[in-house]
Design an enzyme around this catalytic site. Structure first.
Site, mmCIF file in Angstrom:
data_model
loop_
_atom_site.group_PDB
_atom_site.id
_atom_site.type_symbol
_atom_site.label_atom_id
_atom_site.label_comp_id
_atom_site.label_asym_id
_atom_site.label_seq_id
_atom_site.Cartn_x
_atom_site.Cartn_y
_atom_site.Cartn_z
ATOM 1 N N CYS A 273 0.799 -1.121 0.187
ATOM 2 C CA CYS A 273 0.057 0.153 0.246
ATOM 3 C C CYS A 273 0.849 1.096 -0.052
ATOM 4 O O CYS A 273 0.528 1.960 -0.569
ATOM 5 C CB CYS A 273 -0.564 -0.108 1.146
ATOM 6 S SG CYS A 273 -0.358 -0.784 2.603
ATOM 7 N N ARG A 302 6.820 -11.270 4.791
ATOM 8 C CA ARG A 302 6.924 -11.509 5.625
ATOM 9 C C ARG A 302 7.371 -12.338 7.048
ATOM 10 O O ARG A 302 7.243 -14.005 6.461
ATOM 11 C CB ARG A 302 5.432 -11.519 5.875
ATOM 12 C CG ARG A 302 4.631 -10.512 6.118
ATOM 13 C CD ARG A 302 3.049 -10.466 5.655
ATOM 14 N NE ARG A 302 2.344 -9.386 4.837
ATOM 15 C CZ ARG A 302 1.122 -9.703 4.597
ATOM 16 N NH1 ARG A 302 0.000 -10.461 5.397
ATOM 17 N NH2 ARG A 302 0.550 -8.648 4.058
ATOM 18 N N GLN A 320 0.659 -10.843 -3.986
ATOM 19 C CA GLN A 320 -1.244 -11.036 -4.087
ATOM 20 C C GLN A 320 -1.532 -10.617 -5.112
ATOM 21 O O GLN A 320 -0.913 -9.568 -5.824
ATOM 22 C CB GLN A 320 -1.139 -10.360 -2.517
ATOM 23 C CG GLN A 320 -0.965 -10.296 -1.485
ATOM 24 C CD GLN A 320 -1.655 -9.688 -0.332
ATOM 25 O OE1 GLN A 320 -2.572 -9.757 0.417
ATOM 26 N NE2 GLN A 320 -0.295 -8.160 0.527
ATOM 27 N N ASP A 322 -3.147 -7.898 -5.519
ATOM 28 C CA ASP A 322 -3.265 -6.905 -4.483
ATOM 29 C C ASP A 322 -4.132 -5.540 -5.582
ATOM 30 O O ASP A 322 -3.824 -5.484 -6.928
ATOM 31 C CB ASP A 322 -2.025 -5.967 -4.162
ATOM 32 C CG ASP A 322 -2.229 -5.271 -2.628
ATOM 33 O OD1 ASP A 322 -3.488 -5.342 -1.957
ATOM 34 O OD2 ASP A 322 -1.424 -5.137 -2.369
ATOM 35 N N HIS A 324 -5.110 -1.279 -5.050
ATOM 36 C CA HIS A 324 -5.745 0.110 -4.537
ATOM 37 C C HIS A 324 -6.071 0.945 -5.385
ATOM 38 O O HIS A 324 -5.947 1.466 -6.281
ATOM 39 C CB HIS A 324 -4.470 0.745 -3.422
ATOM 40 C CG HIS A 324 -3.175 0.000 -3.139
ATOM 41 N ND1 HIS A 324 -3.126 -1.108 -3.375
ATOM 42 C CD2 HIS A 324 -3.357 0.022 -1.419
ATOM 43 C CE1 HIS A 324 -2.645 -1.784 -1.888
ATOM 44 N NE2 HIS A 324 -2.789 -1.452 -0.917
ATOM 45 N N LYS A 404 -12.758 -3.231 7.509
ATOM 46 C CA LYS A 404 -12.904 -4.341 5.705
ATOM 47 C C LYS A 404 -13.676 -5.579 6.211
ATOM 48 O O LYS A 404 -14.602 -5.925 7.280
ATOM 49 C CB LYS A 404 -11.373 -4.768 6.799
ATOM 50 C CG LYS A 404 -10.190 -5.569 7.857
ATOM 51 C CD LYS A 404 -9.900 -6.615 7.171
ATOM 52 C CE LYS A 404 -9.249 -7.742 8.490
ATOM 53 N NZ LYS A 404 -8.128 -8.349 8.451
ATOM 54 N N HIS A 452 -8.248 -0.394 0.420
ATOM 55 C CA HIS A 452 -7.494 -2.317 -0.238
ATOM 56 C C HIS A 452 -8.029 -3.357 -0.411
ATOM 57 O O HIS A 452 -9.021 -2.888 0.143
ATOM 58 C CB HIS A 452 -6.306 -2.028 1.175
ATOM 59 C CG HIS A 452 -5.511 -0.577 1.802
ATOM 60 N ND1 HIS A 452 -4.054 -0.669 1.821
ATOM 61 C CD2 HIS A 452 -6.259 0.186 2.446
ATOM 62 C CE1 HIS A 452 -4.038 0.504 2.271
ATOM 63 N NE2 HIS A 452 -5.263 0.692 2.565
#
Length: 583
Positions: A273, A302, A320, A322, A324, A404, A452
């Site tokens: 992000c 991670r 991911q 992912d 945004h 979320k 997100h």
């Protein structure tokens, strides 16, 4: 009410197990024993020299049934802190729990058949309410006391527990089927990937597995492009200063891999992000540019504890799907509704149509003021209603920067998996964080909202779910090998190569199987090891007709048939383009 009742039965059965353990292994220290999904566990510190293994389960179960058959009442009693410390003076873990309670706390004990435990309850009134055939001890694990690796390692004994024996039987059958479908086992059998103990949490993808992986990634790339996203890519390593501004350094540092260069600290990104917002900030934006949908197949790392890693389902390095969405507050509702439609379409193509939506609200460890959080939660709730979604509240389970939605799907065994998510973030773009702005219709600067979102989540984890859901037998559009061409004898190898070349020219993933093995052995190998949807057998008849004899995977469900090569190609292309779940 039914769920609450079975949880009470499970927790009561945990006390019975602890009593049985103390009968059989005097001197054992007891810790905690909560009810969990499908059963319970209890943590024990066995006396020095005691070796407790799964071989001891039958004796413990026998003792538990003996206790249950005694029809003993569970007796609740409130005690003072001083009295509780005396009652559990020989149980060091209970003493620690008691000492940690605030002064004035209501302390309760429960006793059955002379066994006393520190517990909030509630419990069944009598052991006869626990079905003596409805439980089964099923595994042992190590567990640090209070999850602290510097504290003693305890023995955690797990058990299954249901109200009725047939429910237990059905669940055990499901576990046995799940074991057969274990993605780690299938991954080795089908040569999809391997995991190296010298590099925990990292995946080595082999050609077969990487083919499926890239098919999924290419599919998602096409879907988000059609939905108005622009794909970006951000650096793998970013400076501490950026992570401090975003709030991740203070809230997520323990999960970050940190490195140093030229006396500056950097972190390998655990999420994408901040990078997306830096792209937004790289030039002045107008309200006319919004919403801006930035997609990224971001590779994140991670620092997960090694004990929590699980095959490709939970790893340290992953990608991911992912994205945004940077938008105005007024656009949140329509963007969340648009995302929900995309997510449902994607899940359908993978064969998942039953969904549960969970709404996670502000956690204790959060950034930003309460008023902003209330606006964010209201915007997300309103968006759910606009999308026609019902949801369950998960109090305090939101991200530190915003509430979320979590989307949970169900596989063929009825197991629940949390994959997709969308989070409404009023914090990261704010002046106090990364200070992202756009010029509004009033010609003034405003801070946008950042959504997100991910549909599949971790591609690695989602592929693990697919492997287990389909037991490795992927639908045609996902299979790493869609077609295997097998000649009946060596004199037909040239025709087999010709057929294979035509398939490859139409982007059908095909291989031709030559060599000394006989035809039946080749068919058996590709069917069992590769789980190939179609095996094309070619011989004299097929060569003369320009056809193929099609054998379908699990051919008992569909007879083999002869088709012209061109007709077979069209058949496969139709299955692939429609994302047909099957062959």
């Amino acid at each position: 009410m039914a769920d609450e009742k079975i949880q009470i039965i499970r927790h009561s059965c945990a006390h019975v197990m602890a009593e049985a353990i103390l009968h059989l292994y005097p001197g054992t220290k007891i810790a905690i024993g909560p009810a969990i999904d499908n059963g319970f566990y209890y943590d024990f510190d066995f006396p020095t020299g005691t070796k407790f293994t799964e071989e001891n389960f039958p004796a413990v179960e026998k003792e538990m049934r003996k206790i249950i058959s005694g029809n003993h009442d569970f007796v609740r009693k409130e005690v003072s802190k001083e009295e509780a410390l005396k009652l559990f003076a020989d149980q060091q873990y209970k003493v620690e729990l008691i000492n940690d309670l605030p002064d004035g706390s209501v302390i309760t004990t429960y006793e059955q058949d002379g066994y006393l435990d520190l517990c909030r309850g509630p419990h069944v009134s009598n052991t006869k309410e626990i079905n003596a055939q409805g439980f089964k001890l099923n595994k042992i694990a190590g567990a640090y006391w209070r999850g602290d690796s510097d504290r003693p390692m305890l023995t955690r004994v797990y058990a299954l527990c249901f109200a009725k024996p047939n429910e237990l039987k059905d669940y055990i059958t499901m576990l046995q089927e799940a074991e057969k479908r274990d993605h780690r086992k299938i991954g080795v059998e089908m040569d999809l990937f391997h995991l190296d103990p010298e590099d925990p949490g990292q995946i080595f993808w082999h050609p077969n597995g990487w083919t499926i992986y890239t098919v999924i990634q290419d599919y998602m790339r096409k879907m988000v492009r059609r939905d108005g996203y622009l794909e970006v890519n951000t650096p793998a390593i970013m400076p501490r200063s950026l992570w401090e501004k975003s709030g991740h350094w203070g809230h997520y540092q323990k999960n970050m891999f940190i490195t140093e260069s030229e006396k500056r600290l950097f972190a390998i990104k655990p999420m994408n992000c901040p990078g997306a917002l830096e792209i937004f900030k790289s030039r002045q934006r107008s309200y006319k540019d919004l919403p801006l949908r930035l997609a990224e197949f971001g590779h994140d790392v991670r620092n997960e504890p090694s004990g929590t890693l699980h095959g490709i389902m939970r790893v340290r390095g992953f990608v991911q799907d992912d994205a945004h969405i940077i938008c105005t507050e007024e656009q949140v509702g329509s963007e969340v509704a648009k995302f929900c439609k995309l997510l449902k379409n994607v899940y359908h193509d993978f064969g998942f149509d039953d969904l549960v939506v969970k709404f996670s609200t502000m956690p204790e460890d959060h950034v930003g003021d309460i008023a902003t959080w209330e606006r964010a939660e209201k915007a997300l709730a309103d968006a759910c209603h606009e999308a026609g979604l019902e949801f369950e509240i998960q109090p305090g389970e939101g991200a530190f920067y915003g509430p979320k939605l979590e989307f949970k799907l169900f596989d063929c065994l009825g197991r629940e998996w949390q994959c997709g998510t969308i989070q409404a973030d009023f914090q990261l773009p704010s002046a106090e964080r990364l200070d992202a702005t756009y010029i509004g219709a009033d010609n003034q600067k405003h801070h946008p909202v950042m959504l997100h979102r991910a549909v599949l989540g971790s591609l690695e984890r989602f592929l693990g779910i697919l492997i287990e859901n389909f037991a490795g037998a992927m639908p045609t559009w996902l299979a790493f090998e869609q077609v295997a061409v097998v000649p009946v004898a060596s004199e037909f190898e040239d025709y087999a190569k010709e057929v294979n070349e035509k398939l490859l020219q139409h982007d059908i993933r095909s291989n031709v199987y030559l060599g000394d093995e006989n035809m039946k052995a080749k068919i058996k190998n590709v069917s069992l090891e590769h789980k190939t949807p179609y095996v094309l057998v070619v011989g004299e008849k097929e060569k003369s007709e320009g056809s193929v004899c099609v054998r379908y995977r699990f051919s008992s469900k569909k007879p083999q048939e002869t088709m012209k090569v061109e007709d077979f190609i069209k058949y496969v292309e139709d299955k692939v383009s429609s994302h047909f779940i099957g062959i």
